[in-house]
Design an enzyme around this catalytic site. Structure first.
Site, PDB file in Angstrom:
ATOM      1  N   PHE A  43       2.114  -0.693  -5.863  1.00 46.11           N
ATOM      2  CA  PHE A  43       1.671  -1.504  -4.726  1.00 46.11           C
ATOM      3  C   PHE A  43       0.696  -0.702  -3.872  1.00 46.11           C
ATOM      4  O   PHE A  43       0.957   0.452  -3.526  1.00 46.11           O
ATOM      5  CB  PHE A  43       2.892  -1.911  -3.906  1.00 46.11           C
ATOM      6  CG  PHE A  43       2.601  -2.822  -2.746  1.00 46.11           C
ATOM      7  CD1 PHE A  43       2.413  -4.181  -2.952  1.00 46.11           C
ATOM      8  CD2 PHE A  43       2.538  -2.333  -1.456  1.00 46.11           C
ATOM      9  CE1 PHE A  43       2.156  -5.020  -1.888  1.00 46.11           C
ATOM     10  CE2 PHE A  43       2.286  -3.158  -0.383  1.00 46.11           C
ATOM     11  CZ  PHE A  43       2.091  -4.526  -0.601  1.00 46.11           C
ATOM     12  N   ASN A  66       9.813  -0.608   3.117  1.00 50.67           N
ATOM     13  CA  ASN A  66       8.827  -1.677   2.966  1.00 50.67           C
ATOM     14  C   ASN A  66       9.121  -2.353   1.630  1.00 50.67           C
ATOM     15  O   ASN A  66       8.537  -2.017   0.605  1.00 50.67           O
ATOM     16  CB  ASN A  66       7.405  -1.108   2.989  1.00 50.67           C
ATOM     17  CG  ASN A  66       6.360  -2.197   2.831  1.00 50.67           C
ATOM     18  OD1 ASN A  66       6.636  -3.373   3.017  1.00 50.67           O
ATOM     19  ND2 ASN A  66       5.151  -1.805   2.454  1.00 50.67           N
ATOM     20  N   PRO A  67      10.057  -3.317   1.627  1.00 45.78           N
ATOM     21  CA  PRO A  67      10.546  -3.887   0.372  1.00 45.78           C
ATOM     22  C   PRO A  67       9.657  -5.036  -0.105  1.00 45.78           C
ATOM     23  O   PRO A  67       8.762  -5.501   0.629  1.00 45.78           O
ATOM     24  CB  PRO A  67      11.917  -4.420   0.783  1.00 45.78           C
ATOM     25  CG  PRO A  67      11.678  -4.885   2.194  1.00 45.78           C
ATOM     26  CD  PRO A  67      10.715  -3.896   2.805  1.00 45.78           C
TER      27      PRO A  67
END
Length: 300
Positions: free
Chosen positions: A84, A190-191
């Site tokens: 990500f 920060n899932p």
């Protein structure tokens, strides 16, 4: 050439097309963007490379994949397929965590900081750089993301930052970090939190790993167990901060309040005034109160 590239990117729907054209030109010329006006023109080889990158960006390949790096606070992190790309808004959560860890150092403590769903290591490595006295543990499940995390951790350690500990694990596991139960000073996460039905930009849909973006039907599939486990891991008075979707401005603070083990629950907005993350502190009395705490909105 920059104007032409900006038009190509704008026609493709790329936001901030002129700025991105300049960033690609600066990357090809190996100069800071602010010095483009002083740079020599492209060589034929550089021009071919620049035009190829503009074409790829017009197909909505992430800028950070083209340059191989993403800026985050005071860091440049290696990123690419399988991990990500860290977002600027997450810098607010990282900064909040840095402040909490620094407070513990000021009190004469070596803080234990845990970063769950670490991805590229943006949050963990920022804390390690800015609070060098802290012990930082980064947890990530994805083998692809772990490759980037370990690469960035090694790069920052070689640059002189305090090394972080990298753990391959599922953050939803009920026995996560069993050796740290009741010992963590700051827990950040920060899932994946985007609800499945939400449409995301092409850069996200086509390139960010889906498991790092989507958090189930309501976006809370990972957040729920993380908040439960965080209460187990935190010491009394320890701090938790979790990023969430902008539609979760009430639901995540409500989950913290309903747990009963948190106090000083606060909802934070980003610079665009969108709900961005929630924070709380572990109760010091070890009890679950019969009624949940209310929560407040804070500035970030």
């Amino acid at each position: 050439m920059l104007a032409r590239a900006a038009r190509v990117l704008a026609d493709a729907g790329v936001p901030s097309a002129r700025a991105e054209a300049e960033l690609l030109a600066a990357y090809v010329l190996a100069v800071p963007r602010g010095r483009l006006a002083l740079a020599d023109g492209f060589t034929d080889e550089q021009l071919d490379r620049f035009e190829a990158l503009v074409t790829r960006r017009s197909r909505r390949e992430p800028l950070q994949h083209l340059t191989g790096s993403a800026g985050f606070r005071h860091l440049e992190l290696a990123v690419g397929p399988g991990v990500f790309v860290p977002r600027p808004e997450t810098e607010l959560l990282a900064g909040w965590g840095v402040e909490r860890a620094a407070e513990r150092v000021a009190d004469g403590t070596t803080p234990v900081v845990v970063d769950l769903c670490s991805g590229s290591g943006a949050i963990a490595l920022s804390v390690a750089q800015e609070v060098p006295a802290a012990r930082v543990v980064a947890v990530e499940r994805s083998p692809a993301a772990l490759t980037w995390l370990r690469r960035n951790a090694a790069t920052r350690a070689a640059a002189g930052d305090r090394p972080i500990e990298v753990l391959a694990a599922d953050v939803t596991a009920p026995d996560l970090l069993a050796e740290l139960v009741g010992r963590v000073d700051v827990l950040l996460c920060n899932p994946p939190y985007v609800p499945l039905a939400v449409a995301v930009p092409p850069e996200v849909a086509g390139h960010d790993p889906a498991e790092a973006v989507f958090g189930g039907g309501d976006g809370l599939t990972v957040i729920r167990p993380v908040l439960r486990r965080a209460a187990d891991l935190l010491r009394p008075g320890g701090a938790v901060g979790v990023e969430h979707d902008d539609t979760h401005g009430a639901s995540v603070p409500d989950l913290l309040a309903a747990d009963g083990r948190y106090t000083a629950i606060t909802a934070h907005h980003d610079l665009a005034d969108r709900s961005r993350f929630a924070t709380a502190f572990r109760r010091t009395d070890h009890r679950r109160p019969p009624t949940a705490d209310t929560w407040q909105t804070g500035s970030s």
